[in-house]
Scaffold this motif. Structure first.
Motif, mmCIF file in Angstrom:
data_model
loop_
_atom_site.group_PDB
_atom_site.id
_atom_site.type_symbol
_atom_site.label_atom_id
_atom_site.label_comp_id
_atom_site.label_asym_id
_atom_site.label_seq_id
_atom_site.Cartn_x
_atom_site.Cartn_y
_atom_site.Cartn_z
ATOM 1 N N PRO A 128 -10.514 -7.394 -3.664
ATOM 2 C CA PRO A 128 -9.720 -8.803 -3.522
ATOM 3 C C PRO A 128 -9.266 -9.079 -5.074
ATOM 4 N N LEU A 129 -8.196 -9.852 -5.126
ATOM 5 C CA LEU A 129 -7.930 -10.574 -6.285
ATOM 6 C C LEU A 129 -9.260 -11.415 -6.671
ATOM 7 N N ALA A 186 -14.537 -7.882 12.062
ATOM 8 C CA ALA A 186 -15.348 -8.560 10.817
ATOM 9 C C ALA A 186 -15.055 -10.042 10.497
ATOM 10 N N LEU A 187 -13.971 -10.690 10.879
ATOM 11 C CA LEU A 187 -13.509 -11.897 10.670
ATOM 12 C C LEU A 187 -13.453 -12.062 9.145
ATOM 13 N N LEU A 188 -12.775 -10.995 8.487
ATOM 14 C CA LEU A 188 -12.632 -10.941 7.127
ATOM 15 C C LEU A 188 -11.240 -10.704 6.699
ATOM 16 N N LYS A 189 -10.837 -11.197 5.594
ATOM 17 C CA LYS A 189 -9.522 -10.709 5.074
ATOM 18 C C LYS A 189 -9.456 -9.143 4.817
ATOM 19 N N GLY A 190 -8.422 -8.577 5.248
ATOM 20 C CA GLY A 190 -8.588 -7.213 4.780
ATOM 21 C C GLY A 190 -9.203 -6.589 3.342
ATOM 22 N N ASP A 191 -8.417 -7.288 2.491
ATOM 23 C CA ASP A 191 -8.943 -6.973 0.816
ATOM 24 C C ASP A 191 -10.378 -7.273 0.835
ATOM 25 N N HIS A 192 -10.923 -8.424 1.403
ATOM 26 C CA HIS A 192 -12.367 -8.617 1.365
ATOM 27 C C HIS A 192 -13.123 -7.361 2.022
ATOM 28 N N LEU A 193 -12.773 -7.207 3.112
ATOM 29 C CA LEU A 193 -13.617 -5.936 3.904
ATOM 30 C C LEU A 193 -13.465 -4.975 3.048
ATOM 31 N N VAL A 194 -12.347 -4.280 2.547
ATOM 32 C CA VAL A 194 -12.385 -3.349 1.592
ATOM 33 C C VAL A 194 -13.178 -3.417 0.558
ATOM 34 N N GLY A 195 -13.156 -4.271 -0.236
ATOM 35 C CA GLY A 195 -13.900 -4.809 -1.330
ATOM 36 C C GLY A 195 -15.450 -4.703 -1.115
ATOM 37 N N LYS A 196 -15.885 -5.177 0.210
ATOM 38 C CA LYS A 196 -17.063 -5.286 0.617
ATOM 39 C C LYS A 196 -17.587 -3.633 0.662
ATOM 40 N N TYR A 197 -16.701 -2.572 0.858
ATOM 41 C CA TYR A 197 -17.210 -1.256 1.137
ATOM 42 C C TYR A 197 -17.232 -0.511 -0.630
ATOM 43 N N TYR A 198 -16.467 -1.245 -1.273
ATOM 44 C CA TYR A 198 -16.565 -0.750 -2.588
ATOM 45 C C TYR A 198 -17.893 -1.083 -3.197
ATOM 46 N N LYS A 252 -4.321 3.051 6.467
ATOM 47 C CA LYS A 252 -4.832 2.138 7.254
ATOM 48 C C LYS A 252 -5.608 1.107 6.270
ATOM 49 N N MET A 253 -6.452 1.431 5.264
ATOM 50 C CA MET A 253 -7.187 0.488 4.552
ATOM 51 C C MET A 253 -6.410 -0.131 3.394
ATOM 52 N N ASN A 254 -5.043 0.356 2.947
ATOM 53 C CA ASN A 254 -4.377 -0.035 2.186
ATOM 54 C C ASN A 254 -3.596 -1.149 2.897
ATOM 55 N N GLY A 255 -3.260 -0.900 4.149
ATOM 56 C CA GLY A 255 -2.444 -2.037 4.931
ATOM 57 C C GLY A 255 -3.238 -3.186 5.019
ATOM 58 N N TRP A 256 -4.756 -2.966 5.160
ATOM 59 C CA TRP A 256 -5.469 -4.282 5.478
ATOM 60 C C TRP A 256 -5.601 -5.167 4.064
ATOM 61 N N VAL A 257 -5.470 -4.320 2.956
ATOM 62 C CA VAL A 257 -5.431 -4.937 1.682
ATOM 63 C C VAL A 257 -4.363 -5.489 1.321
ATOM 64 N N GLY A 260 -4.131 -8.669 3.202
ATOM 65 C CA GLY A 260 -4.859 -9.975 2.416
ATOM 66 C C GLY A 260 -4.421 -10.191 1.249
ATOM 67 N N PHE A 261 -3.886 -9.516 0.380
ATOM 68 C CA PHE A 261 -3.198 -9.613 -0.952
ATOM 69 C C PHE A 261 -1.791 -10.952 -0.712
ATOM 70 N N ASP A 262 -1.236 -10.421 0.505
ATOM 71 C CA ASP A 262 -0.058 -11.511 0.855
ATOM 72 C C ASP A 262 -0.387 -12.966 1.044
ATOM 73 N N VAL A 263 -1.803 -13.070 1.633
ATOM 74 C CA VAL A 263 -2.087 -14.460 1.880
ATOM 75 C C VAL A 263 -2.478 -14.928 0.567
ATOM 76 N N SER A 264 -3.438 -14.109 -0.218
ATOM 77 C CA SER A 264 -3.757 -14.875 -1.346
ATOM 78 C C SER A 264 -2.697 -15.158 -2.712
#
Length: 593
Positions: A128-129, A186-198, A252-257, A260-264
């Motif tokens: 995430p940002l 996961a009830l998470l924003k996509g960028d948060h979910l991808v960041g979790k796996y990082y 797929k994962m970039n789409g999630w991100v 999420g970025f759009d919301v931020s």
């Protein structure tokens, strides 16, 4: 011709007539008169002494007498050592207020015919940002808006870093431990979910390194030999080879991100006109390398790698293409710079990037100049310092990053708590309260980060930033709301109707002079790419209005209609300047609070 230009021209004429010397215009130095002395405009006489061949005091007296005789607006003068303080008649300032500041087109700068690109944000799609991105986005957005206000056509650009080993780390960790988890499940924003796996990747990677070290490998050997990093490197090669299942997972994962970025971005109130993606640009630059080789700007080493020697420029030798023919970071930056210019043909291009990349941009711009790119002189790196919190430095790989969304939420909650304590929103509808808390919270965040010169490192304290007194966003917002309340109670209807015969108090004169500087402040801040200049000017405007408000008898109760209209006009222009200036900073000023 304004009064300053008139004074400069008349000073040159005075030196010619009195001393028979030609005084260059750049030798006439004007400044605001210091508050402890009488006057509004001061001429610094010291540079003129060599033309007069007299003492500073005598020269100043000579000039003062000449200017009083030749400029009707100058009422009187006084001399303090080598400084000539000029008192300008109230009638001049009142006329300036009526004809300029009350004009609906005040500070509306015409297009200058120049085009500028501002590149900011540039996030990685593996997390995430965070707070550093927040300063970047707010700085980039406000600089773009400043340049717009100064007459430029502006293109806001976001170069997204959506490929590379760091992206593969998140992908691989999700493959191994994700169990098909999605942002929805996961009830998470996509960028948060991808960041979790990082973060998960980094923790598992460290476990493997520790195991290999126990088996006798060195730290460096373990880092290279850990199975996870080898798998991530293999995934990157598969991505570059276009292996379908890897590409599908990446999309797929970039789409999630991106979602999420759009919301931020929406929460931060920033936008972009054009997105570039590193996945589309990373192969660019090889043609530029060939061009550099043909021109003798680059050279090949025996192993086939391509370099440029910048030692004569005080730098070092720089690799621009690996021996195996693959790009390095600067290779794609060379190509992307050319592509952006080909797309938009802009006069200037500003890269908003942290100061850890100072050397990189110095090299990039120098290489482009050596390659003979005519547009390279218009490239600028807007370097900014890191943002710290009282709790210390952020480390994204350890999962202790200060998330932008969490920060925004905290700012809104702090705004709510502090505003409700004051008890000023009891009569607000729930929707109106929510909007107000958002505007105060974001206004506090943006103003705190933007009032500091970009190059400076800063310590951000969320609680300190939300204060309705002092040099803060909420103080300026509250001042605007106070003026709007005053105008509403007075049933004020702006019609650009000036008042010709009102007397002006000292504070009112200060206000007119300060408000008149607004167009020059915009131009100065735009030239310096520094929203801080504008932010601190707006604070001075708000502070001066509050002084005027407290020392002036209640305007609504003023029986003299001429004086009442004049003071309401002054209040209206102040609110207008605050609103327009804060809008450039990306800050909304509420109508009431």
């Amino acid at each position: 011709m304004n009064i300053e230009q008139h004074i400069i021209a008349s000073t040159i004429a005075a030196v010619k007539e009195l001393y028979h010397q030609d005084l260059p215009e750049n030798q006439v130095s004007l400044q605001d008169t210091r508050t402890e002395f009488e006057g509004q405009i001061t001429i610094v006489v010291f540079p003129i002494v060599r033309f007069s061949k007299k003492s500073p005091e005598v020269t100043a007296a000579d000039l003062g007498e000449y200017l009083v005789q030749h400029i009707p607006e100058i009422r009187t003068f006084n001399v303090i050592k080598g400084f000539l303080n000029l008192s300008i008649a109230d009638a001049y300032w009142l006329n300036l207020f009526n004809t300029s500041l009350l004009d609906p087109s005040f500070a509306a700068i015409k297009p200058n015919g120049k085009k500028v690109m501002v590149e900011y944000s540039s996030p990685n799609t593996n997390k995430p940002l965070h707070l550093g991105h927040v300063r970047n986005n707010l700085l980039g957005y406000s600089v773009a808006e400043l340049l717009k206000a100064d007459g430029y056509e502006v293109i806001k650009v976001n170069l997204v870093n959506d490929r590379g080993i760091h992206i593969c780390k998140s992908m691989l960790a999700w493959q191994k431990w994700g169990n098909g988890e999605t942002p929805e499940s996961a009830l998470l924003k996509g960028d948060h979910l991808v960041g979790k796996y990082y973060v998960i990747f980094d923790k598992e990677y460290k476990k493997e390194i520790d195991t290999l070290k126990l088996e006798g490998q060195t730290e460096e050997e373990a880092k290279k030999n850990a199975p996870l990093i080898k798998e991530a490197q293999k995934m990157l090669l598969d991505w570059e080879a276009g292996v379908p299942e890897v590409i599908d997972l990446w999309k797929k994962m970039n789409g999630w991100v991106y979602a999420g970025f759009d919301v931020s971005y929406k929460n931060l109130g920033v936008d972009f006109d054009k997105y570039y993606y590193e996945s589309n640009t990373y192969l660019l630059g090889k043609d530029t390398v060939d061009e550099g080789l043909e021109k003798g700007i680059f050279f090949k080493k025996p192993d086939g790698s391509v370099w440029i020697d910048l030692t004569e420029d005080g730098l070092d030798q720089k690799l621009v293409l690996r021996a195996d023919g693959t790009s390095v970071y600067i290779t794609q930056d060379l190509g992307t710079a050319q592509m952006k210019y080909d797309d938009f043909k802009m006069d200037e291009s500003i890269y908003v990037v942290g100061n850890e990349q100072d050397y990189h941009f110095k090299v990039l711009f120098l290489i482009l100049e050596k390659l003979g790119k005519s547009w390279a002189k218009g490239l600028h790196h807007l370097s900014y310092g890191m943002v710290d919190l009282p709790s210390g430095k952020m480390k994204s790989r350890e999962g202790t990053v200060v998330d932008a969304d969490d920060l925004v939420a905290e700012m809104i909650e702090t705004a709510r708590a502090k505003t409700e304590i004051l008890g000023k929103v009891n009569d607000f509808e729930e929707k109106e309260k929510k909007e107000l808390f958002y505007n105060i919270g974001l206004g506090a965040l943006k103003y705190f980060l933007l009032k500091v010169e970009p190059k400076k490192r800063l310590l951000f304290d969320p609680s300190e930033s939300i204060d309705f007194q002092g040099n803060t966003g909420p103080f300026i917002q509250y001042t605007h709301a106070r003026i709007k309340s005053l105008l509403s109670k007075a049933d004020y209807d702006f019609s650009a109707k000036g008042v010709s015969d009102a007397s002006i108090t000292g504070t009112e004169l200060e206000m007119i002079m300060l408000l008149a500087k607004y167009p020059a402040e915009i131009a100065s801040a735009a030239k310096a790419y520094s929203p801080a200049t504008l932010a601190n000017y707006l604070y001075e405007v708000a502070k001066l209005f509050n002084k005027f408000y407290h020392e002036t008898p209640p305007i609504i109760k003023e029986e003299n209609e001429t004086v009442k209209l004049y003071r309401l006009n002054l209040s209206f222009v102040t609110a207008d300047v605050l609103k327009r200036g804060m809008r450039i900073l990306g800050i909304t000023v509420p109508e009431r609070m």
